[in-house]
Scaffold this motif. Structure first.
Motif, PDB file in Angstrom:
ATOM      1  N   LEU A   1      69.882   8.774  32.085  1.00  0.00           N
ATOM      2  CA  LEU A   1      68.418   8.757  32.047  1.00  0.00           C
ATOM      3  C   LEU A   1      67.969   9.929  31.176  1.00  0.00           C
ATOM      4  O   LEU A   1      68.404  11.059  31.383  1.00  0.00           O
ATOM      5  CB  LEU A   1      67.871   8.889  33.469  1.00  0.00           C
ATOM      6  CG  LEU A   1      66.383   8.740  33.676  1.00  0.00           C
ATOM      7  CD1 LEU A   1      65.913   7.358  33.254  1.00  0.00           C
ATOM      8  CD2 LEU A   1      66.047   8.960  35.149  1.00  0.00           C
TER       9      LEU A   1
ATOM     10  N   GLU B   1      70.467   6.271  35.836  1.00  0.00           N
ATOM     11  CA  GLU B   1      69.774   5.102  36.371  1.00  0.00           C
ATOM     12  C   GLU B   1      70.811   4.030  36.676  1.00  0.00           C
ATOM     13  O   GLU B   1      71.691   3.763  35.864  1.00  0.00           O
ATOM     14  CB  GLU B   1      68.774   4.600  35.329  1.00  0.00           C
ATOM     15  CG  GLU B   1      68.079   3.320  35.703  1.00  0.00           C
ATOM     16  CD  GLU B   1      67.128   2.878  34.616  1.00  0.00           C
ATOM     17  OE1 GLU B   1      65.919   2.937  34.855  1.00  0.00           O
ATOM     18  OE2 GLU B   1      67.603   2.475  33.534  1.00  0.00           O
TER      19      GLU B   1
ATOM     20  N   THR C   1      66.405  -1.039  41.036  1.00  0.00           N
ATOM     21  CA  THR C   1      66.651   0.076  40.123  1.00  0.00           C
ATOM     22  C   THR C   1      66.566   1.381  40.891  1.00  0.00           C
ATOM     23  O   THR C   1      65.619   1.605  41.635  1.00  0.00           O
ATOM     24  CB  THR C   1      65.617   0.080  38.978  1.00  0.00           C
ATOM     25  OG1 THR C   1      65.653  -1.181  38.317  1.00  0.00           O
ATOM     26  CG2 THR C   1      65.915   1.178  37.983  1.00  0.00           C
ATOM     27  N   ARG C   2      67.560   2.214  40.691  1.00  0.00           N
ATOM     28  CA  ARG C   2      67.612   3.532  41.342  1.00  0.00           C
ATOM     29  C   ARG C   2      67.688   4.587  40.251  1.00  0.00           C
ATOM     30  O   ARG C   2      68.675   4.672  39.527  1.00  0.00           O
ATOM     31  CB  ARG C   2      68.828   3.615  42.243  1.00  0.00           C
ATOM     32  CG  ARG C   2      68.927   4.902  43.014  1.00  0.00           C
ATOM     33  CD  ARG C   2      70.080   4.793  44.009  1.00  0.00           C
ATOM     34  NE  ARG C   2      70.109   5.941  44.863  1.00  0.00           N
ATOM     35  CZ  ARG C   2      70.903   6.980  44.684  1.00  0.00           C
ATOM     36  NH1 ARG C   2      71.740   7.005  43.680  1.00  0.00           N
ATOM     37  NH2 ARG C   2      70.875   7.997  45.518  1.00  0.00           N
ATOM     38  N   ARG C   3      66.618   5.379  40.115  1.00  0.00           N
ATOM     39  CA  ARG C   3      66.573   6.453  39.119  1.00  0.00           C
ATOM     40  C   ARG C   3      66.765   7.787  39.818  1.00  0.00           C
ATOM     41  O   ARG C   3      66.029   8.117  40.740  1.00  0.00           O
ATOM     42  CB  ARG C   3      65.249   6.453  38.381  1.00  0.00           C
ATOM     43  CG  ARG C   3      65.111   5.284  37.462  1.00  0.00           C
ATOM     44  CD  ARG C   3      63.884   5.389  36.632  1.00  0.00           C
ATOM     45  NE  ARG C   3      63.925   4.330  35.641  1.00  0.00           N
ATOM     46  CZ  ARG C   3      62.909   3.958  34.923  1.00  0.00           C
ATOM     47  NH1 ARG C   3      61.753   4.576  35.059  1.00  0.00           N
ATOM     48  NH2 ARG C   3      63.027   2.987  34.055  1.00  0.00           N
TER      49      ARG C   3
ATOM     50  N   THR D   1      75.303   1.440  35.413  1.00  0.00           N
ATOM     51  CA  THR D   1      74.780   2.796  35.496  1.00  0.00           C
ATOM     52  C   THR D   1      74.698   3.356  34.086  1.00  0.00           C
ATOM     53  O   THR D   1      75.639   3.200  33.299  1.00  0.00           O
ATOM     54  CB  THR D   1      75.692   3.681  36.363  1.00  0.00           C
ATOM     55  OG1 THR D   1      75.801   3.087  37.665  1.00  0.00           O
ATOM     56  CG2 THR D   1      75.131   5.080  36.502  1.00  0.00           C
TER      57      THR D   1
END
Length: 123
Positions: free
Chosen positions: A46, A60, A75-77, A43
Protein backbone atom coordinates in the motif's frame (compact mmCIF):
# COMPACT_ATOMS: atom_id res chain seq x y z
CA UNK A 1 1.85 -3.63 45.37
CA UNK A 2 1.05 -6.59 43.15
CA UNK A 3 3.71 -8.84 41.79
CA UNK A 4 3.60 -9.84 38.14
CA UNK A 5 5.12 -9.37 34.77
CA UNK A 6 5.04 -5.83 33.44
CA UNK A 7 4.04 -5.69 29.78
CA UNK A 8 5.32 -2.94 27.59
CA UNK A 9 2.93 -0.96 25.43
CA UNK A 10 4.75 -2.35 22.39
CA UNK A 11 3.80 -5.90 23.41
CA UNK A 12 0.17 -4.86 23.89
CA UNK A 13 0.10 -3.20 20.44
CA UNK A 14 1.59 -6.31 18.83
CA UNK A 15 -1.04 -8.45 20.55
CA UNK A 16 -3.85 -6.21 19.24
CA UNK A 17 -2.51 -6.48 15.69
CA UNK A 18 -2.29 -10.28 15.98
CA UNK A 19 -5.88 -10.47 17.24
CA UNK A 20 -7.06 -8.44 14.24
CA UNK A 21 -5.20 -10.81 11.90
CA UNK A 22 -6.82 -13.79 13.60
CA UNK A 23 -10.28 -12.21 13.32
CA UNK A 24 -9.85 -11.70 9.57
CA UNK A 25 -8.79 -15.34 9.14
CA UNK A 26 -11.77 -16.45 11.27
CA UNK A 27 -14.14 -14.58 8.93
CA UNK A 28 -12.61 -16.39 5.95
CA UNK A 29 -12.98 -19.74 7.72
CA UNK A 30 -16.66 -19.01 8.41
CA UNK A 31 -17.15 -18.15 4.73
CA UNK A 32 -15.58 -21.49 3.72
CA UNK A 33 -17.69 -23.38 6.26
CA UNK A 34 -20.82 -21.72 4.86
CA UNK A 35 -19.97 -23.04 1.38
CA UNK A 36 -18.22 -19.98 -0.01
CA UNK A 37 -15.66 -20.43 -2.78
CA UNK A 38 -12.64 -18.14 -2.66
CA UNK A 39 -11.64 -17.06 -6.16
CA UNK A 40 -8.96 -14.48 -5.31
CA UNK A 41 -6.68 -13.88 -2.34
CA UNK A 42 -3.93 -11.36 -3.04
CA UNK A 43 -1.71 -9.17 -0.91
CA UNK A 44 0.00 -6.09 -2.30
CA UNK A 45 1.96 -3.14 -0.88
CA UNK A 46 0.00 0.00 0.00
CA UNK A 47 1.50 3.32 -1.10
CA UNK A 48 0.83 6.99 -0.35
CA UNK A 49 2.25 10.14 -1.91
CA UNK A 50 4.83 12.32 -0.19
CA UNK A 51 5.18 15.30 -2.48
CA UNK A 52 6.18 13.92 -5.87
CA UNK A 53 7.29 10.52 -4.55
CA UNK A 54 5.42 7.44 -3.38
CA UNK A 55 6.27 5.62 -0.18
CA UNK A 56 5.18 2.21 1.06
CA UNK A 57 3.02 2.68 4.14
CA UNK A 58 1.61 -0.80 4.64
CA UNK A 59 -0.19 -3.50 2.70
CA UNK A 60 -3.58 -4.40 1.30
CA UNK A 61 -5.19 -7.83 1.10
CA UNK A 62 -8.10 -8.40 -1.27
CA UNK A 63 -10.18 -11.57 -1.02
CA UNK A 64 -12.99 -12.31 -3.46
CA UNK A 65 -15.44 -15.13 -2.94
CA UNK A 66 -18.85 -16.37 -4.02
CA UNK A 67 -21.51 -17.26 -1.48
CA UNK A 68 -25.22 -17.90 -2.10
CA UNK A 69 -25.09 -16.59 -5.69
CA UNK A 70 -23.45 -13.32 -4.65
CA UNK A 71 -19.88 -12.24 -5.34
CA UNK A 72 -18.14 -10.60 -2.40
CA UNK A 73 -14.95 -8.58 -2.16
CA UNK A 74 -13.38 -8.09 1.25
CA UNK A 75 -10.48 -5.64 1.45
CA UNK A 76 -8.19 -5.24 4.44
CA UNK A 77 -5.87 -2.21 4.40
CA UNK A 78 -3.15 -2.12 7.01
CA UNK A 79 -1.30 1.18 7.42
CA UNK A 80 1.91 0.75 9.42
CA UNK A 81 3.23 4.25 8.74
CA UNK A 82 1.68 7.68 8.51
CA UNK A 83 2.66 10.92 6.89
CA UNK A 84 3.57 13.75 9.24
CA UNK A 85 4.52 17.34 8.53
CA UNK A 86 3.39 19.89 5.99
CA UNK A 87 4.49 21.15 2.61
CA UNK A 88 8.09 20.22 1.80
CA UNK A 89 8.70 18.92 5.31
CA UNK A 90 6.62 15.74 5.09
CA UNK A 91 8.05 12.46 6.33
CA UNK A 92 6.95 8.99 7.34
CA UNK A 93 6.49 7.94 10.93
CA UNK A 94 5.84 4.39 12.12
CA UNK A 95 2.56 3.93 13.97
CA UNK A 96 2.45 2.26 17.38
CA UNK A 97 -0.55 0.18 16.37
CA UNK A 98 -1.31 -0.57 12.72
CA UNK A 99 -4.34 1.29 11.40
CA UNK A 100 -6.62 -1.35 9.88
CA UNK A 101 -9.61 -0.69 7.65
CA UNK A 102 -11.85 -3.52 6.50
CA UNK A 103 -14.39 -3.03 3.72
CA UNK A 104 -16.88 -5.46 2.26
CA UNK A 105 -18.66 -5.18 -1.07
CA UNK A 106 -21.14 -7.48 -2.76
CA UNK A 107 -22.87 -7.85 -6.10
CA UNK A 108 -25.25 -10.39 -7.60
CA UNK A 109 -23.60 -12.78 -10.08
CA UNK A 110 -25.69 -11.22 -12.85
CA UNK A 111 -24.58 -7.64 -12.12
CA UNK A 112 -21.44 -5.53 -12.54
CA UNK A 113 -22.26 -3.05 -9.76
CA UNK A 114 -20.58 -3.46 -6.36
CA UNK A 115 -22.45 -2.31 -3.24
CA UNK A 116 -20.91 -1.58 0.15
CA UNK A 117 -22.27 -3.65 3.03
CA UNK A 118 -21.72 -4.14 6.73
CA UNK A 119 -19.54 -7.03 7.78
CA UNK A 120 -22.11 -8.08 10.40
CA UNK A 121 -24.61 -8.75 7.59
CA UNK A 122 -22.32 -11.29 5.88
CA UNK A 123 -22.92 -14.37 8.03
Amino acid sequence: MGVGKAYSLHEIDATRAKVRDDQFEAILERVKEAGGEISKDETAPLYDEIGTEEAEIGYERVVEFNLNKFDFQMTRRVREKRIVGEGHHKSLEATDTPMIKLTLKRKPESSDTWQMMDLEDLL
